[in-house]
Motif scaffolding. Sequence first.
Motif, PDB file in Angstrom:
ATOM      1  N   SER A  35      15.446   3.011  -1.834  1.00  0.00           N
ATOM      2  CA  SER A  35      15.824   4.464  -1.769  1.00  0.00           C
ATOM      3  C   SER A  35      14.138   5.672  -0.684  1.00  0.00           C
ATOM      4  CB  SER A  35      15.173   5.195  -3.381  1.00  0.00           C
ATOM      5  OG  SER A  35      15.980   4.987  -3.732  1.00  0.00           O
ATOM      6  N   GLN A  70      25.648  12.167  -4.256  1.00  0.00           N
ATOM      7  CA  GLN A  70      25.484  11.579  -5.518  1.00  0.00           C
ATOM      8  C   GLN A  70      25.459  12.608  -6.677  1.00  0.00           C
ATOM      9  OE1 GLN A  70      21.018  10.060  -5.207  1.00  0.00           O
ATOM     10  NE2 GLN A  70      21.632   9.935  -3.056  1.00  0.00           N
ATOM     11  N   HIS A 176      23.040   1.281  -4.297  1.00  0.00           N
ATOM     12  CA  HIS A 176      22.229  -0.029  -4.524  1.00  0.00           C
ATOM     13  C   HIS A 176      22.954  -1.017  -4.775  1.00  0.00           C
ATOM     14  CE1 HIS A 176      19.561   2.830  -3.535  1.00  0.00           C
ATOM     15  NE2 HIS A 176      19.875   4.309  -4.039  1.00  0.00           N
TER      16      HIS A 176
END
Length: 226
Positions: A35, A70, A176
């Motif tokens: 991140s 997102q 991720h």
Amino acid sequence: MGYGIAGSAWLGARPLFRDIALSLDPGWTCLLGASGAGKSTILRLLAGLPTGAHFEGQVTAPRRVAWMAQQDLLQERSSLLGNVLLGQRLAGLPADAVRARELLASVGLGGQEARLPGSLSGGQRQRVALARALMAEAPLALLDEPFSALDAGTRRRMQDLALERLAGVAVLMVTHDPMEALRLGDRIWLLEEGALRPVTLPDGRVPRSLPSLAAAAEELMTRLVT
């Protein structure tokens, strides 16, 4: 000529990445990293959106892109059908309601076109956002963790749907999840310490079988956490 980005970016005095060169050819390019490494900045630069970062370099992208952030970014006062049609309307294109309904059905929300986003779960909202991105039919698709809010079974179905509907499109997906990248990626890059590092792909055609990916996923996860 393919699409891509080359250059460096800073967030204030902090360098995000330096002298990267990312080419995007048809197929799925997956981008992993910690991140704050700059993954979403790369997507936003390709989409022509504000980033908050200072960028020096070159971006090559088509005029129209499919964009999935997102956050689902659904319009709360618009129906699900209206949300899927939003991109066409903003582009001044004729609204293809028949195709929008078909896409909503393909993500498991058929017959619910009149619902408002406020009545949906997080996973349902993400599926509407996916349908809206697929509606774009653009030569470049930019997907920022597009399956993160979905349960395992739904995630697999939406991955396979996206692979089918985006065949022949240049796709850049931030994720991720190493297993997701290894299953879907024609190319995988790890953004770490401001540089893009290639990830060796396992054998097999996309979508790859999950049992065959365990060792590769463990190795990639080790790189992510060190």
